[in-house]
Design an enzyme around this catalytic site. Structure first.
Site, PDB file in Angstrom:
ATOM      1  N   ASP A  73       0.866   3.192   4.393  1.00  0.00           N
ATOM      2  CA  ASP A  73      -0.179   3.959   3.717  1.00  0.00           C
ATOM      3  C   ASP A  73      -1.195   4.532   4.697  1.00  0.00           C
ATOM      4  O   ASP A  73      -1.543   5.704   4.625  1.00  0.00           O
ATOM      5  CB  ASP A  73      -0.875   3.100   2.638  1.00  0.00           C
ATOM      6  N   PHE A 104     -13.854   3.499   4.090  1.00  0.00           N
ATOM      7  CA  PHE A 104     -12.903   2.704   3.319  1.00  0.00           C
ATOM      8  C   PHE A 104     -12.474   3.473   2.082  1.00  0.00           C
ATOM      9  O   PHE A 104     -13.284   3.816   1.235  1.00  0.00           O
ATOM     10  CB  PHE A 104     -13.485   1.342   2.941  1.00  0.00           C
ATOM     11  N   VAL A 105     -11.169   3.731   1.995  1.00  0.00           N
ATOM     12  CA  VAL A 105     -10.642   4.545   0.894  1.00  0.00           C
ATOM     13  C   VAL A 105      -9.710   3.723   0.009  1.00  0.00           C
ATOM     14  O   VAL A 105      -9.099   2.745   0.463  1.00  0.00           O
ATOM     15  CB  VAL A 105      -9.896   5.793   1.430  1.00  0.00           C
ATOM     16  N   ARG A 112      -5.245   0.451  -6.859  1.00  0.00           N
ATOM     17  CA  ARG A 112      -3.996   1.050  -6.368  1.00  0.00           C
ATOM     18  C   ARG A 112      -3.469   2.117  -7.322  1.00  0.00           C
ATOM     19  O   ARG A 112      -2.763   3.029  -6.914  1.00  0.00           O
ATOM     20  CB  ARG A 112      -2.912  -0.032  -6.211  1.00  0.00           C
ATOM     21  N   LYS A 149      -6.968   7.168  10.237  1.00  0.00           N
ATOM     22  CA  LYS A 149      -8.419   7.212  10.461  1.00  0.00           C
ATOM     23  C   LYS A 149      -8.713   7.680  11.874  1.00  0.00           C
ATOM     24  O   LYS A 149      -8.100   7.203  12.831  1.00  0.00           O
ATOM     25  CB  LYS A 149      -9.040   5.831  10.234  1.00  0.00           C
ATOM     26  N   ASP A 171      -5.090   2.330  10.622  1.00  0.00           N
ATOM     27  CA  ASP A 171      -6.512   2.015  10.822  1.00  0.00           C
ATOM     28  C   ASP A 171      -6.693   1.463  12.235  1.00  0.00           C
ATOM     29  O   ASP A 171      -6.785   2.225  13.191  1.00  0.00           O
ATOM     30  CB  ASP A 171      -6.955   1.045   9.718  1.00  0.00           C
ATOM     31  N   GLY A 213       0.788  -1.239   0.000  1.00  0.00           N
ATOM     32  CA  GLY A 213       0.000   0.000   0.000  1.00  0.00           C
ATOM     33  C   GLY A 213       0.816   1.284   0.000  1.00  0.00           C
ATOM     34  O   GLY A 213       0.364   2.310  -0.504  1.00  0.00           O
ATOM     35  N   ASP A 268      -5.665  -0.272  -1.748  1.00  0.00           N
ATOM     36  CA  ASP A 268      -6.454  -1.199  -2.558  1.00  0.00           C
ATOM     37  C   ASP A 268      -7.724  -1.639  -1.864  1.00  0.00           C
ATOM     38  O   ASP A 268      -7.887  -1.510  -0.649  1.00  0.00           O
ATOM     39  CB  ASP A 268      -5.626  -2.462  -2.833  1.00  0.00           C
TER      40      ASP A 268
HETATM   41  P1  IMP Z   1      -4.419  -1.714  10.485  1.00  0.00           P
HETATM   42  O1  IMP Z   1      -3.520  -2.881  10.806  1.00  0.00           O
HETATM   43  O2  IMP Z   1      -5.862  -2.018  10.763  1.00  0.00           O
HETATM   44  O3  IMP Z   1      -3.987  -0.392  11.071  1.00  0.00           O
HETATM   45  O4  IMP Z   1      -4.453  -1.564   8.917  1.00  0.00           O
HETATM   46  C1  IMP Z   1      -3.361  -1.281   8.207  1.00  0.00           C
HETATM   47  C2  IMP Z   1      -3.486  -1.793   6.793  1.00  0.00           C
HETATM   48  O5  IMP Z   1      -4.835  -2.104   6.420  1.00  0.00           O
HETATM   49  C3  IMP Z   1      -3.052  -0.698   5.878  1.00  0.00           C
HETATM   50  O6  IMP Z   1      -1.667  -0.755   5.645  1.00  0.00           O
HETATM   51  C4  IMP Z   1      -3.869  -0.963   4.650  1.00  0.00           C
HETATM   52  O7  IMP Z   1      -3.192  -1.859   3.809  1.00  0.00           O
HETATM   53  C5  IMP Z   1      -5.133  -1.612   5.146  1.00  0.00           C
HETATM   54  N1  IMP Z   1      -6.264  -0.630   5.243  1.00  0.00           N
HETATM   55  C6  IMP Z   1      -6.814  -0.113   6.356  1.00  0.00           C
HETATM   56  N2  IMP Z   1      -7.801   0.754   6.069  1.00  0.00           N
HETATM   57  C7  IMP Z   1      -7.857   0.788   4.710  1.00  0.00           C
HETATM   58  C8  IMP Z   1      -8.694   1.520   3.778  1.00  0.00           C
HETATM   59  O8  IMP Z   1      -9.567   2.332   4.115  1.00  0.00           O
HETATM   60  N3  IMP Z   1      -8.446   1.267   2.463  1.00  0.00           N
HETATM   61  C9  IMP Z   1      -7.485   0.406   2.017  1.00  0.00           C
HETATM   62  N4  IMP Z   1      -6.691  -0.283   2.855  1.00  0.00           N
HETATM   63  C10 IMP Z   1      -6.888  -0.103   4.185  1.00  0.00           C
HETATM   64 MG    MG Z   2      -2.580  -2.909   2.426  1.00  0.00          MG
END
Ligand code: IMP
Ligand code: MG
Length: 182
Positions: free
Chosen positions: A99, A151-152, A164, A130, A102, A43, A158
């Site tokens: 990227d 969700f973006v 992407r 976020k 979340d 990402g 992606d």
């Molecule tokens: P986390 O582990 O939940 O913080 O998520 C991190 C990973 O989830 C990021 O590096 C992204 O690859 C993916 N991700 C989280 N939210 C989004 C979104 O809104 N769109 C696309 N990918 C996301």
């Molecule tokens: Mg990802």
């Protein structure tokens, strides 16, 4: 592809402007020491490559492949590393580039793994963060844009490996996230 986007949040010029500001801050924060950038694939590819070209200081670049989503819009909470070896960052100033922040699972796991290699310092840089309650207590030192919990996709981000290559960041239409086609 364009018709799958509900609305554009940040277009190319807005992203470029913000990257200039972030790169200037990072450059100013590391005046003396060589940086080691660890980019989280896939990402962060576009973000990392556009950001690093704006940072005119000596640095090394390494990448880590991490899977947490398993193709879904919901995180599994379980983070898998595709490489077994931890990058050699002993005594180095590390900047993790991802990227989006979340739930925090990914960055918490990456940070923990890198800490075992005894770096001198670790900072985290994300394009997007976020606004939400995170499952893991992890903060970013450099944030491009704060966004709502939607969700973006685009500019590296992606949904099921698609979108992407969009040159902007936009919110994916909700019905596509809920009922994806293969
Ligand atoms: P986390 O582990 O939940 O913080 O998520 C991190 C990973 O989830 C990021 O590096 C992204 O690859 C993916 N991700 C989280 N939210 C989004 C979104 O809104 N769109 C696309 N990918 C996301
Ligand atoms: Mg990802």
């Amino acid at each position: 592809m364009q018709s799958d986007i509900e609305r554009v949040l940040f277009d190319g010029p807005a992203i470029n402007k913000r990257l200039n500001e972030m790169a200037a801050r990072i450059t100013a924060d590391y005046p003396e020491r060589e940086l080691t950038v660890i980019a989280i694939l896939t990402g962060s590819l576009m973000f990392m490559s556009d950001l690093l070209r704006r940072i005119p200081i000596p640095l090394k670049l390494d990448c880590l492949s991490v899977v947490s989503y398993h193709g879904q819009a919901q995180t599994s909470g379980e983070v898998m590393f595709k490489q077994l070896a931890v990058p050699d960052v002993a005594g180095r100033d590390v900047l993790i580039v991802d990227d989006i922040l979340d739930t925090g699972h990914t960055l918490a796991a990456v940070r923990k793994k890198l800490e075992t290699a005894k770096p001198r310092s670790i900072r985290v840089c994300v394009l997007l963060s976020k606004r939400k309650q995170r499952a893991r207590d992890v903060d970013a030192d450099y944030i491009g844009f704060e966004i709502e919990d939607e969700f973006v996709v685009g500019y590296g981000l992606d949904f099921m490996e698609r979108y992407r290559n969009l040159p902007y960041i936009g919110v994916l239409r909700k019905e596509l996230v809920e009922q994806p086609t293969q």
